[in-house]
Every structure is written in C-alpha cells, then in structure tokens.
Design a protein around this motif. Structure first.
Motif, PDB file in Angstrom:
ATOM      1  N   THR A 255      54.240  50.684 -58.968  1.00 23.55           N
ATOM      2  CA  THR A 255      53.860  49.397 -59.563  1.00 23.55           C
ATOM      3  C   THR A 255      55.013  48.393 -59.634  1.00 23.55           C
ATOM      4  O   THR A 255      54.764  47.190 -59.599  1.00 23.55           O
ATOM      5  N   ALA A 256      56.240  48.853 -59.742  1.00 23.13           N
ATOM      6  CA  ALA A 256      57.376  47.938 -59.887  1.00 23.13           C
ATOM      7  C   ALA A 256      57.943  47.543 -58.531  1.00 23.13           C
ATOM      8  O   ALA A 256      57.855  48.284 -57.558  1.00 23.13           O
ATOM      9  N   SER A 257      58.536  46.346 -58.490  1.00 25.42           N
ATOM     10  CA  SER A 257      59.211  45.881 -57.283  1.00 25.42           C
ATOM     11  C   SER A 257      60.691  46.205 -57.368  1.00 25.42           C
ATOM     12  O   SER A 257      61.279  46.235 -58.448  1.00 25.42           O
ATOM     13  N   SER A 258      61.312  46.425 -56.215  1.00 24.94           N
ATOM     14  CA  SER A 258      62.740  46.722 -56.188  1.00 24.94           C
ATOM     15  C   SER A 258      63.535  45.507 -56.651  1.00 24.94           C
ATOM     16  O   SER A 258      63.077  44.360 -56.543  1.00 24.94           O
ATOM     17  N   GLU A 259      64.720  45.742 -57.142  1.00 25.29           N
ATOM     18  CA  GLU A 259      65.536  44.649 -57.684  1.00 25.29           C
ATOM     19  C   GLU A 259      65.844  43.600 -56.617  1.00 25.29           C
ATOM     20  O   GLU A 259      65.825  42.395 -56.888  1.00 25.29           O
ATOM     21  N   ASN A 260      66.133  44.054 -55.390  1.00 21.58           N
ATOM     22  CA  ASN A 260      66.501  43.093 -54.344  1.00 21.58           C
ATOM     23  C   ASN A 260      65.296  42.580 -53.567  1.00 21.58           C
ATOM     24  O   ASN A 260      65.439  41.772 -52.648  1.00 21.58           O
ATOM     25  N   GLY A 261      64.074  43.045 -53.920  1.00 24.71           N
ATOM     26  CA  GLY A 261      62.869  42.569 -53.272  1.00 24.71           C
ATOM     27  C   GLY A 261      62.825  42.868 -51.783  1.00 24.71           C
ATOM     28  O   GLY A 261      62.413  42.026 -50.978  1.00 24.71           O
ATOM     29  N   GLU A 262      63.191  44.079 -51.414  1.00 21.89           N
ATOM     30  CA  GLU A 262      63.296  44.428 -49.997  1.00 21.89           C
ATOM     31  C   GLU A 262      61.988  44.212 -49.241  1.00 21.89           C
ATOM     32  O   GLU A 262      61.975  43.628 -48.158  1.00 21.89           O
ATOM     33  N   GLY A 263      60.867  44.677 -49.806  1.00 19.02           N
ATOM     34  CA  GLY A 263      59.588  44.507 -49.125  1.00 19.02           C
ATOM     35  C   GLY A 263      59.235  43.040 -48.944  1.00 19.02           C
ATOM     36  O   GLY A 263      58.785  42.619 -47.868  1.00 19.02           O
ATOM     37  N   ALA A 264      59.436  42.243 -49.984  1.00 22.35           N
ATOM     38  CA  ALA A 264      59.154  40.807 -49.909  1.00 22.35           C
ATOM     39  C   ALA A 264      60.065  40.136 -48.887  1.00 22.35           C
ATOM     40  O   ALA A 264      59.630  39.281 -48.098  1.00 22.35           O
ATOM     41  N   PHE A 265      61.334  40.508 -48.882  1.00 24.78           N
ATOM     42  CA  PHE A 265      62.289  39.967 -47.917  1.00 24.78           C
ATOM     43  C   PHE A 265      61.864  40.282 -46.490  1.00 24.78           C
ATOM     44  O   PHE A 265      61.873  39.398 -45.614  1.00 24.78           O
ATOM     45  N   LEU A 266      61.454  41.531 -46.236  1.00 16.84           N
ATOM     46  CA  LEU A 266      61.043  41.922 -44.889  1.00 16.84           C
ATOM     47  C   LEU A 266      59.774  41.182 -44.467  1.00 16.84           C
ATOM     48  O   LEU A 266      59.640  40.777 -43.303  1.00 16.84           O
ATOM     49  N   ALA A 267      58.826  41.014 -45.395  1.00 19.51           N
ATOM     50  CA  ALA A 267      57.583  40.308 -45.065  1.00 19.51           C
ATOM     51  C   ALA A 267      57.866  38.849 -44.718  1.00 19.51           C
ATOM     52  O   ALA A 267      57.370  38.322 -43.705  1.00 19.51           O
ATOM     53  N   MET A 268      58.658  38.161 -45.539  1.00 19.54           N
ATOM     54  CA  MET A 268      58.972  36.758 -45.257  1.00 19.54           C
ATOM     55  C   MET A 268      59.777  36.615 -43.968  1.00 19.54           C
ATOM     56  O   MET A 268      59.512  35.720 -43.152  1.00 19.54           O
ATOM     57  N   SER A 269      60.741  37.508 -43.760  1.00 17.18           N
ATOM     58  CA  SER A 269      61.558  37.451 -42.544  1.00 17.18           C
ATOM     59  C   SER A 269      60.710  37.710 -41.312  1.00 17.18           C
ATOM     60  O   SER A 269      60.875  37.043 -40.279  1.00 17.18           O
ATOM     61  N   GLY A 270      59.781  38.665 -41.403  1.00 16.60           N
ATOM     62  CA  GLY A 270      58.906  38.970 -40.281  1.00 16.60           C
ATOM     63  C   GLY A 270      57.984  37.819 -39.936  1.00 16.60           C
ATOM     64  O   GLY A 270      57.728  37.523 -38.761  1.00 16.60           O
ATOM     65  N   ALA A 271      57.466  37.139 -40.962  1.00 17.42           N
ATOM     66  CA  ALA A 271      56.583  35.992 -40.723  1.00 17.42           C
ATOM     67  C   ALA A 271      57.350  34.850 -40.056  1.00 17.42           C
ATOM     68  O   ALA A 271      56.839  34.191 -39.137  1.00 17.42           O
ATOM     69  N   LEU A 272      58.577  34.602 -40.503  1.00 21.18           N
ATOM     70  CA  LEU A 272      59.404  33.563 -39.889  1.00 21.18           C
ATOM     71  C   LEU A 272      59.714  33.898 -38.439  1.00 21.18           C
ATOM     72  O   LEU A 272      59.685  33.020 -37.556  1.00 21.18           O
ATOM     73  N   GLN A 273      59.986  35.168 -38.181  1.00 15.85           N
ATOM     74  CA  GLN A 273      60.290  35.586 -36.811  1.00 15.85           C
ATOM     75  C   GLN A 273      59.085  35.369 -35.900  1.00 15.85           C
ATOM     76  O   GLN A 273      59.222  34.853 -34.781  1.00 15.85           O
ATOM     77  N   MET A 274      57.901  35.772 -36.357  1.00 10.36           N
ATOM     78  CA  MET A 274      56.708  35.564 -35.541  1.00 10.36           C
ATOM     79  C   MET A 274      56.469  34.081 -35.301  1.00 10.36           C
ATOM     80  O   MET A 274      56.092  33.671 -34.187  1.00 10.36           O
ATOM     81  N   ALA A 275      56.684  33.262 -36.325  1.00  9.37           N
ATOM     82  CA  ALA A 275      56.430  31.827 -36.212  1.00  9.37           C
ATOM     83  C   ALA A 275      57.491  31.102 -35.392  1.00  9.37           C
ATOM     84  O   ALA A 275      57.309  29.930 -35.039  1.00  9.37           O
ATOM     85  N   ASN A 276      58.606  31.788 -35.127  1.00  5.47           N
ATOM     86  CA  ASN A 276      59.721  31.171 -34.410  1.00  5.47           C
ATOM     87  C   ASN A 276      60.249  29.962 -35.172  1.00  5.47           C
ATOM     88  O   ASN A 276      60.575  28.921 -34.602  1.00  5.47           O
ATOM     89  N   LEU A 277      60.324  30.129 -36.503  1.00  2.28           N
ATOM     90  CA  LEU A 277      60.803  29.062 -37.380  1.00  2.28           C
ATOM     91  C   LEU A 277      62.077  29.500 -38.093  1.00  2.28           C
ATOM     92  O   LEU A 277      62.240  30.679 -38.440  1.00  2.28           O
ATOM     93  N   ALA A 278      62.972  28.557 -38.340  1.00  2.00           N
ATOM     94  CA  ALA A 278      64.125  28.808 -39.196  1.00  2.00           C
ATOM     95  C   ALA A 278      63.698  28.653 -40.648  1.00  2.00           C
ATOM     96  O   ALA A 278      62.782  27.878 -40.946  1.00  2.00           O
TER      97      ALA A 278
END
Length: 575
Positions: A255-278
C-alpha cells in the motif's frame, strides 16, 4: 507505428454529469466534496465526493430496466457521452474494443444482498459482484463490440485500460477503442481505507503541509481512442493525441509508496521516452495527489527526479472529485482534455501551506496554453501509470510492430507446496495457501526458462483474492463497520497477485491484472503478447489465479457455480 488520437470523452463525478458541468465546476473552483448523502455508513462524518443521483434517478436517465450495479450505471452514463461526442455509430462500435477498469465492481449490491442470499432472496444480484460483470453490463447498454475486457489494478485501473487499448490500436488490431473506468462508493472500500487510517475528516488538501489523508469519491469516465488514419477518414474531430504512456511497478510495499517514488519515476520517464519529449516540454502535470502524507511526498520526490529545476505547473484535481479510485485515471484524463481545450491549469483547491521538501502546486486556476500534458495514476501494489496528451502530433522515430515467435514455459500447481525455498516464514504467515502456490509457480517457471527477472508481470483472475475479500466482507455485513482488519483489505484487491510477485522478484517492469470472467487469463496472455510485439518487453510472466473460499462458494452454489483453486504461471518469451 500508428498514431492514436482521442475523438470523444464522457465524464461523471461529484463535480458534474457530463463535460460541460465538469468544466463549469473547474472554472468556478467549486469542489464536489461534501457530507455523505447517498451511501449509508456509520462513518457519515467522513466527507466524500458523491454523484448526487440515486440509483433510481440514474436508471430513469438511462432508461435501464435490467439488474445493474451503481458502478455500471455510472459507466453507461459516461460512455454514452463519449460515443456521442465522437459520433460512433453501431457499425463502428461493432468493430471496436471496449476496455474498462474497476475494482469494486458490484460490491455495493453485494453489501445490500449478502444476507438475503442466505435465505435465497435476490439471487439474481450474485451475478453483479465480479469486476467483469460491470463491463458486460455497460456493453449491453451500448451495443455489440468486437472485444471487451476489464482491467483491475486498483487506483490505476482506468489509465491501464487506456494503455492497453492504445497498444491494441497501434498494433492494428482495431481502429477504434473505448477505454476508461468506473467506480462507485461502497462501504467495503470506505471502511477499507478507513481501517488504513488514511481518510481525512476534512476536505482533502493535496501537497499541503497540513494534509491528513484522502476523501473517497465516485464516478466514471471514458475516452474514444482511434488511429489517426481512421479518425481523419471519417472526419472526426481530434481532441488530443496520445503521445506517450508507460506503466511500472514500485515493487516496494502493498500500500505504501517508496520514499524516492521509483515506480512513479519510471512511469513518467517511460511516457516521456515514448512521446519523444523532453521534460521541459510538459506544460502541466495532473498529479496523482491523494493528500496522504506518504503519496504526496513520494510523488514530489519522483517529480523532482524527472523535472529537476524545471518543474511544470502541477495540481491534483482529487480536491474537486475526491479519490475516485479505479476511475481516477480516466476522470483525470478527461479533466486534462478540458484543460487543454480551454487553456487553463486546474486549481489544487484547499492548498495553503507548502510541505517541506515537496512540490508547490497551482493553488488557483491559471490561464495557460497547454501543448503537452501529463496525467499520473498510482495504485496499491505500486502499480504506477502515466499518460501524456498532446495538442498536435509529436515527431517520433518510425517503428513497426515486431514479428515474433513466442516460446512459452508453463506450470500449474494444485497441491500444497513446500514454499520455504522461496518465501520466508514471516512472509508466508501473512499469505493464503493459494498465494503461496502462485509465488512458487512463478519462481519455478522462471527457473525452468532460466530467466532471472521478467520484464513484466500480468495476472488473469476471475474473482481476485476472495479469501481476504471474505475476511473483510463477511464481518462487515454481519457485524457492522467496526473492528475491521486493514490487512484483509490490503490483500483483497485483484492486483495483489501481480504486486506480491513483483515485490518478491523486485521487478519494476510493466504490471497489470485482468478480471473479466472465464476469459481473464486469455486476456492477460493477449496483453502479454502485445507487449512483446510492441517491443515493450522480451519476457512476460503471466499468472492465472483464483482461490476457493467456502463462504463465497456457498453463495455461488445457489446459482450453480463455484470458484476453483487456480495457480498457474506461464512465461512468454521471444525466440
């Protein structure tokens, strides 16, 4: 690769029925969170975001006479608006896919009739309980479709429905798909979140230093997704382009999220990569922003990791609608569409005091041109998803679906297992026998294939984790809303299996769950194959799970059904 566009959207929530009412509430900064009026609970002191239409009023609006859960009724209302805006007729619908996210399904109906069933009353409502029944009811109201399924990944369900639909369209399996989610308030999840002590007794304040928890809400939203080619061919109005998306697993806690938000970071980074956006090209982030101390700090840390010192405008619109759980991803997607169309950043209402080391959200509406917008949706089990919408097409490297030859390794376990090689005694004490079996099946099939870590974990389950569901539901219905155990609630969600296996393996890759009746495992396999064809994974662990519970089977037996014990693992890999 085909471009995906949105040509229609429909929404219902505490701030309005339909896009126009929703827009007016957003522009007035008028929250829909208030006293409980329709849900009958002893916790009436807890503010909620209700759709202020009774079930009877919803039925009258929809001219619905068949048995239907409240989740289904809300879903029909939103889906019909989306189809009307996109001008989808029955001929197009019959060739389209419909993918809906939900977790509670018909739980509010089950709560009402649970004790009646013991006396053979209202047995027809048993069929409304499971998540897939909600989707099937909505489809019957809309008309025939070519394919339908149900994603059930707790609070990211709707956004994962959109992701799954987009993959299908990009692979050319359909030209059109309707995707989103629906969820009504129920005593089950009100008491579940209350047992976790994460509900605020005041209107929620995302990203505020005084935040004390979330307010639950209800609602539904759907978007019509089409290939750009199909939309242009029929002269459809394009509302936005789906330029990027990703799903990742935090693999940290149920139920809890990690302190550094690793999953959220990976999801946002992956979406940016697919979109080819900075990161600097994103104008606005509609944050998950639940107003719990843990989520808002974790998401802040993840946002800082992604955007650094160039933070875009950020707000959480859950302060308008409440946390609509499985429907939140699509409700907030439609809010993002409205923000893009009318050129404003929605307010993060109730924000006053910045939190230490957190992001500072937009406190009041700001007029701004929004070219690229990001929408976050995170869930129990660390199931984190991100979607990027754009006003215009984004140039992307040309890619084609991969031709693949799949090799699979599979194992099914039906007997008690010696789990000690794979699970510690402390962990095992908190697990049902069937959960221990599925972990052993997953580990053994990975060993058989000589794969240390899969790229993705996907589960197909008809009923979900029924033992823990019944540990919570039975006393709730018999004894009332006091003394309920948070552990049972935490482990009752359908995506518990995918989450626990990912946590065991420390797998941060794509993570999803399908719950659509007897077809659930096949639909999970289809999603896995699409990941492989799309090049988003090279190995996918697919799990088939159901667990028999004597109390629930006694109910199902009244309508000639029963849950079997199923624990099987299948590893799909490209040869």
């Amino acid at each position: 690769m085909k471009r995906i566009v949105i040509t229609g959207a429909g929404i219902v929530s505490a701030i309005g029925v339909g896009k126009q009412e929703t827009l007016e509430s957003l522009l007035r900064e008028q929250s829909g969170i208030g006293p409980m009026r329709l849900l009958h609970s002893i916790h009436s002191n807890l503010p909620v975001g209700e759709v202020l239409l009774s079930d009877d009023e919803l039925r009258q609006r929809l001219n619905c006479t068949e048995p239907a859960s409240r989740s289904a009724l809300l879903g029909i209302l939103a889906a019909k608006e989306a189809l009307a805006e996109a001008r989808i007729d029955q001929a197009i619908l019959a060739k389209s896919a419909f993918i809906s996210g939900t977790t509670v399904g018909g739980m509010e109906t089950t709560e009402r009739d649970y004790l009646n069933w013991e006396h053979n009353r209202n047995l027809e409502t048993i069929a409304l309980h499971d998540a897939g029944s909600t989707t099937r009811t909505i489809v019957r109201a809309l008309g025939e479709v070519a394919y339908q399924t149900t994603t059930s990944t707790a609070c990211s369900s709707a956004l994962n429905a959109i992701i799954s639909a987009a993959n299908m369209l990009k692979l050319g399996q359909f030209d059109c798909a309707i995707a989103g989610g629906t969820e009504c308030l129920s005593k089950f999840h009100l008491n579940g979140f209350n047992s976790l002590m994460i509900l605020d007794h005041e209107p929620c304040r995302p990203f505020d230093d005084t935040r004390a928890g979330l307010n639950l809400g209800e609602g539904a939203a759907y978007v019509v997704l089409e290939t750009e080619e199909a939309a242009l061919q029929r002269g459809a109005n394009i509302l936005a382009y789906v330029s990027g998306y990703a799903n990742a697993c935090d693999a940290f806690h149920q139920t809890a999220s990690s302190e550094n938000g690793e999953g959220a970071f990976l999801a946002m980074s992956g979406a940016l990569q697919m979109a080819n956006l900075a990161p600097s090209e994103i104008n606005y982030v509609n944050a998950h922003g639940t107003a719990t101390p843990n989520n808002d700090q974790s998401e802040s840390n993840a946002l800082k990791r992604v955007f650094g010192g160039e933070m875009p405008a950020v707000s959480s619109t859950k302060s308008f609608t409440g946390h609509t759980t499985s429907a939140s991803g699509s409700i907030e997607t439609v809010i993002c569409l409205l923000a893009m169309q009318y050129g404003f950043v929605p307010a993060n209402v109730n924000f006053h005091t910045p939190m230490a080391n957190g992001i500072v959200p937009v406190a009041h509406n700001e007029q701004r041109t929004l070219t690229h917008v990001m929408c976050n949706s995170f869930a129990f089990g660390g199931n984190d998803s991100c979607l990027i919408l754009s006003q215009t097409p984004v140039p992307q490297p040309p890619t084609e679906p991969k031709e693949i030859s799949i090799v699979n390794y599979q194992l099914s376990i039906t007997e008690p297992v010696d789990y000690r090689q794979y699970i510690s005694a402390m962990e095992a004490r908190r697990m049902t026998e069937q959960m221990r079996r599925i972990i052993v099946a997953a580990r053994k099939v990975l060993e058989q294939a000589q794969v240390e870590m899969p790229d993705a974990v996907i589960t197909g389950t008809e009923w979900g984790c029924m033992v823990n569901t019944m540990h919570f539901l039975d006393p709730l219905c018999r004894e009332g809303e006091e003394g309920l155990k948070p552990t049972s609630f935490m482990q009752s969600t359908h995506n518990t299996v995918s989450a626990v296996v990912a946590l065991q393996l420390k797998c941060h890759g794509y993570n999803s769950t399908f719950s659509h009746g007897a077809d659930s495992f096949d639909h999970a396999c289809r999603d896995a194959e699409n990941l492989l064809r799309f090049g988003l994974a090279k190995t996918v662990l697919v799990l088939g799970f159901d667990e028999a519970d004597e109390r629930w089977n006694n109910i199902l037996n009244k309508v000639g059904r029963a849950i079997p014990n199923v624990a099987k693992a299948l590893l799909l890999t490209v040869s």
